[in-house]
Design an enzyme around this catalytic site. Structure first.
Site, PDB file in Angstrom:
ATOM      1  N   TRP A 169    -127.670  13.386  16.146  1.00 46.59           N
ATOM      2  CA  TRP A 169    -127.128  14.480  16.954  1.00 46.59           C
ATOM      3  C   TRP A 169    -125.698  14.216  17.421  1.00 46.59           C
ATOM      4  O   TRP A 169    -125.034  15.111  17.946  1.00 46.59           O
ATOM      5  CB  TRP A 169    -128.034  14.779  18.145  1.00 46.59           C
ATOM      6  N   LYS A 195    -128.050   3.868  29.912  1.00 43.61           N
ATOM      7  CA  LYS A 195    -127.377   3.474  28.680  1.00 43.61           C
ATOM      8  C   LYS A 195    -126.151   4.342  28.433  1.00 43.61           C
ATOM      9  O   LYS A 195    -125.081   3.856  28.070  1.00 43.61           O
ATOM     10  CB  LYS A 195    -128.340   3.591  27.502  1.00 43.61           C
ATOM     11  N   GLN A 196    -126.299   5.641  28.605  1.00 44.51           N
ATOM     12  CA  GLN A 196    -125.223   6.590  28.339  1.00 44.51           C
ATOM     13  C   GLN A 196    -125.394   7.806  29.227  1.00 44.51           C
ATOM     14  O   GLN A 196    -126.449   8.030  29.806  1.00 44.51           O
ATOM     15  CB  GLN A 196    -125.241   7.017  26.877  1.00 44.51           C
ATOM     16  N   GLU A 219    -131.377   6.490  26.600  1.00 47.87           N
ATOM     17  CA  GLU A 219    -132.502   5.913  25.873  1.00 47.87           C
ATOM     18  C   GLU A 219    -133.065   4.660  26.539  1.00 47.87           C
ATOM     19  O   GLU A 219    -133.981   4.030  25.989  1.00 47.87           O
ATOM     20  CB  GLU A 219    -132.079   5.623  24.432  1.00 47.87           C
TER      21      GLU A 219
END
Length: 774
Positions: free
Chosen positions: A357, A600-601, A488
């Site tokens: 994605w 994580k992001q 994630e």
């Protein structure tokens, strides 16, 4: 951060040989041309640690899935772009020695990637174990003018050696794919042949029927005179090539030019495959190095004229942004809707070359605005071509009636990811495809794509969400349970805010464009309804979900909550983690990561970025100040999002820091993983951080708007954008914003709240007032 490259605005330079950095350098110096590419491996033999990698876009291998605990719905195969036959090899031999930088004494070494020309150069002086000294110069081109050609010029000057020097240009089909699940060879050798004027290797991928023929020929020169010698022909089971050379004395130079053509059945009838590859290699030789190089440079000249970003006053940022544009452009040329962009491009094996994605999040907006070609449209057509497989993928997971779940990881439309928390749960990926379709429609100002292709995809995605949501009796609202959001480091959570919010935005956009299509394109709308079996009554449930979905928030702090239970964690910040434990995915157990609050992001912040018109600056500020200190940026998709949001709220120190992180992520190896390959798809984020972040470009009421700021480190920055058949050049200085219309009809733009007319007659200049400055 591990910087070992010199700073230069147009070149990537490694100024000495570091065997410990060889894999990292191979990633950094990767070359491609959209159709094929390779890591920056040495052409000569090298016995040290190395990841040999050559890849051809669109060719796949079905690697058997390897998991410890099989679950229903797992794919049986993991698609990969296989490591292709090595077409760049050139052994260099003396009478009884062979060049090997791992074994010879390297006196001097420089490797330089000229981004302006698209040529990799290597210069070094070496001494063999027997005391023979040579000076070597190498030039390597993957032609952008003829995307089937690889060109290598390999020159050797004797410094103290007297005797024969032999070149052995070869094609080797006995290659290993290092990350193969079962250590399988991925190619079947169909035929090997070496003739007087050419050699070729004809191969086919196992379990697939795609064929590749790699043919080569060469020229040999002593000083400036071409030699016409009868070479020794080399023809083995999996290797073909020549041995050709001449006697030299100190000061004399031998040069081999290797012309290689790669032709596959993706673009050529298999009956003509061998003939075409040989003909193209020989035609290249007849044209010669100078003419082919000139054509290649001309293509790059056009690319830079269209896509270059200028940053004055910050050489590190300038080098970084050009490097990212360079790698993106040579990874994907936008001319084939059957191709996409793997997260590593042609630079490594990780992720198998599959599409994720990242493409819709980063690359579609980059190509949509930076290129006048059909690149963005073809990226979306790639997804349309996989719609039926997305519907089949959803059916395997229990969904019905035309619901679609696009794969998390794919090359051909089949899901090939086999981690349950990603494959089954990271379902927000559906929404970024719908988002990209809408953005394409908005930025082009045309309904053509969404009416012909986009709504068919969006209906299928909405049907998925209609079945995936649950109605919570205690909450009396719709919820989405058991998901993984963009972060994630959280799996199997309930009500991930980004997933829920992007779900309702997808439903809203689909309803909006269905209404427009029914009103303004009745014939196409009727065709759409017949094709999809769409009925208006479906939208009743969609509207109920929109109006009644649960969105977690923390009213006391005034923030959005990432997911249910997040606020129950110990809310530490990244600064609390010892430096030696970063990145945590390389040091902590997965259990420890999942229990932590660390992100994580960007997750909530990703939603605030994508749907920025829905949130005022204070909402962005509160959430940024809460989540940014807890975000690790251990995904390449994270830093640029933070740079854009920090620019919006006026935190220019963080905006610049995150921008530099995004821009030099690979050059400075922020995440200690560059040996595995580059982060190609997220490189587009550094461009977006300039255009959407610092320049503040967005659409408001169908008008192109700018809210510019400039980092204190810069004197000016300049970029081009392509917008509705126009090319605008935007320059932001300390005191002025300048907009020039390079081609196309005049248009209105807005700078903050003031509307201006831009025409080709005169450049627009707007005085930068205090609110613009940092």
């Amino acid at each position: 951060m591990k910087r070992f490259l010199k700073t230069d605005e147009w070149n990537i330079i490694e100024d000495r040989f570091r065997s410990s950095k060889q894999r990292a350098s191979e990633s950094i110096f990767s070359l491609g041309n959209g159709r094929f590419g390779q890591r920056g491996n040495f052409e000569e033999g090298y016995s040290g640690d190395s990841l040999q990698g050559s890849y051809v876009a669109g060719i796949t291998f079905l690697d058997r899935t390897r998991v410890g605990w099989w679950k229903n719905g797992y794919p049986h195969f993991f698609s990969r772009i296989p490591n292709a036959p090595n077409w760049s090899g050139i052994y260099l031999r003396l009478i009884d020695e062979e060049l090997d930088l791992a074994q010879w004494d390297v006196k001097s070494f420089e490797r330089r990637l000229n981004m302006k020309e698209g040529i990799s150069y290597r210069d070094f002086e070496v001494t063999s174990p027997k005391g023979h000294s040579l000076r070597v110069h190498v030039e390597h081109i993957n032609s952008m003018a003829n995307q089937n050609l690889c060109l290598i010029k390999y020159s050797v000057t004797s410094l103290n050696y007297e005797g024969k020097i032999s070149f052995v240009p070869y094609i080797d089909g006995d290659v290993k794919h290092e990350s193969s699940n079962f250590d399988e060879k991925m190619w079947t050798i169909l035929k090997v042949e070496t003739a007087n004027e050419y050699a070729y290797l004809w191969t086919q991928t196992k379990r697939e029927d795609t064929q590749l023929c790699t043919a080569m020929t060469y020229q040999l020169f002593k000083d400036s005179k071409e030699l016409t010698l009868s070479p020794i022909k080399i023809e083995k089971e999996k290797l073909t090539g020549f041995s050709a050379g001449a006697d030299v004395k100190p000061g004399e130079r031998l040069t081999l030019i290797k012309y290689t053509a790669l032709v596959s059945t993706l673009y050529c009838d298999r009956k003509q495959l061998v003939e075409q590859s040989i003909a193209q290699a020989q035609e290249a030789k007849s044209k010669g190095w100078e003419l082919l190089t000139k054509a290649h440079k001309k293509v790059w000249e056009g690319i830079w004229k269209e896509s270059d970003v200028v940053i004055d006053g910050d050489p590190e940022a300038q080098q970084g942004i050009r490097y990212n544009i360079f790698q993106l452009t040579q990874s994907y040329r936008g001319d084939d809707p059957h191709l996409n962009i793997g997260p590593k491009g042609f630079t490594g094996e990780k992720y198998g070359g599959n599409t994720q994605w990242n493409t819709e999040l980063c690359c579609v907006p980059f190509f949509l605005l930076s290129s006048s070609k059909e690149a963005a449209r073809n990226l979306l057509l790639y997804r349309y071509n996989h719609l039926q497989k997305a519907i089949e993928n959803a059916r395997k997971l229990g969904f019905k009636d035309g619901a679609a779940l696009y794969p998390m990881v794919t090359l051909n439309g089949d899901e090939c990811h086999n981690e349950w928390e990603i494959t089954f749960e990271e379902i927000h990926r559906n929404n970024i495809i719908a988002y990209a379709i809408v953005q394409y429609t908005v930025m082009t100002g045309s309904m053509d794509f969404i009416v012909e292709y986009g709504l068919e995809m969006m209906i299928a995605i909405c049907r998925f969400w209609s079945q995936r949501v649950s109605f919570s009796q205690p909450k009396q609202q719709y919820v989405i349970l058991g998901v993984t959001g963009p972060n994630e480091y959280e799996n199997n959570v309930d009500n991930n805010w980004y997933t829920n919010y992007s779900c309702i935005q997808t439903l809203k956009a689909t309803l909006q464009y269905l209404e427009l299509a029914a009103k303004n394109y009745p014939d196409q709308y009727s065709d759409l309804c017949r094709t999809t079996l769409f009925e208006q009554k479906e939208t009743v449930r969609w509207q109920e979900i929109i109006e009644n979905i649960y969105l977690p928030q923390e009213k006391e702090r005034g923030i959005i909550v990432q997911h249910d239970g997040y606020m129950d964690k110990e809310l530490n910040v990244v600064a609390d983690i010892p430096t030696e434990e970063r990145p945590i995915n390389q040091h902590w157990s997965w259990d420890r990561i999942l229990r932590s609050c660390y992100i994580k992001q960007s997750d909530v912040l990703l939603g605030l970025y994508l749907y920025d018109a829905h949130f005022d600056s204070e909402t962005v500020r509160r959430n940024f100040q809460f989540y940014e200190p807890r975000t690790l940026h251990e995904s390449s998709l994270s830093p640029y999002i933070h740079a854009i949001l920090a620019s919006r709220i006026g935190d220019m120190e963080k905006a610049y820091s995150h921008f530099l992180h995004a821009t030099r992520l690979d050059l400075d190896d922020y995440n200690n993983e560059i040996d595995q390959g580059l982060h190609i798809t997220s490189m587009a984020g550094s461009w977006l951080a300039i255009v959407q972040g610092f320049a503040g470009m967005r659409m408001e009421n169908d008008t192109l708007c700018f809210h510019p700021v400039i980092p204190k480190q810069w004197n000016l920055y300049r970029f081009n954008i392509n917008f509705r058949e126009r090319t605008l050049q935007v320059t932001v200085e300390k005191t002025f914003l300048k907009v020039a219309l390079l081609n196309g009809k005049e248009l209105n733009i807005q700078v903050h709240q003031v509307v201006y007319v831009v025409s080709e007659v005169k450049e627009l200049t707007v005085l930068m007032h205090d609110t613009f400055l940092t």
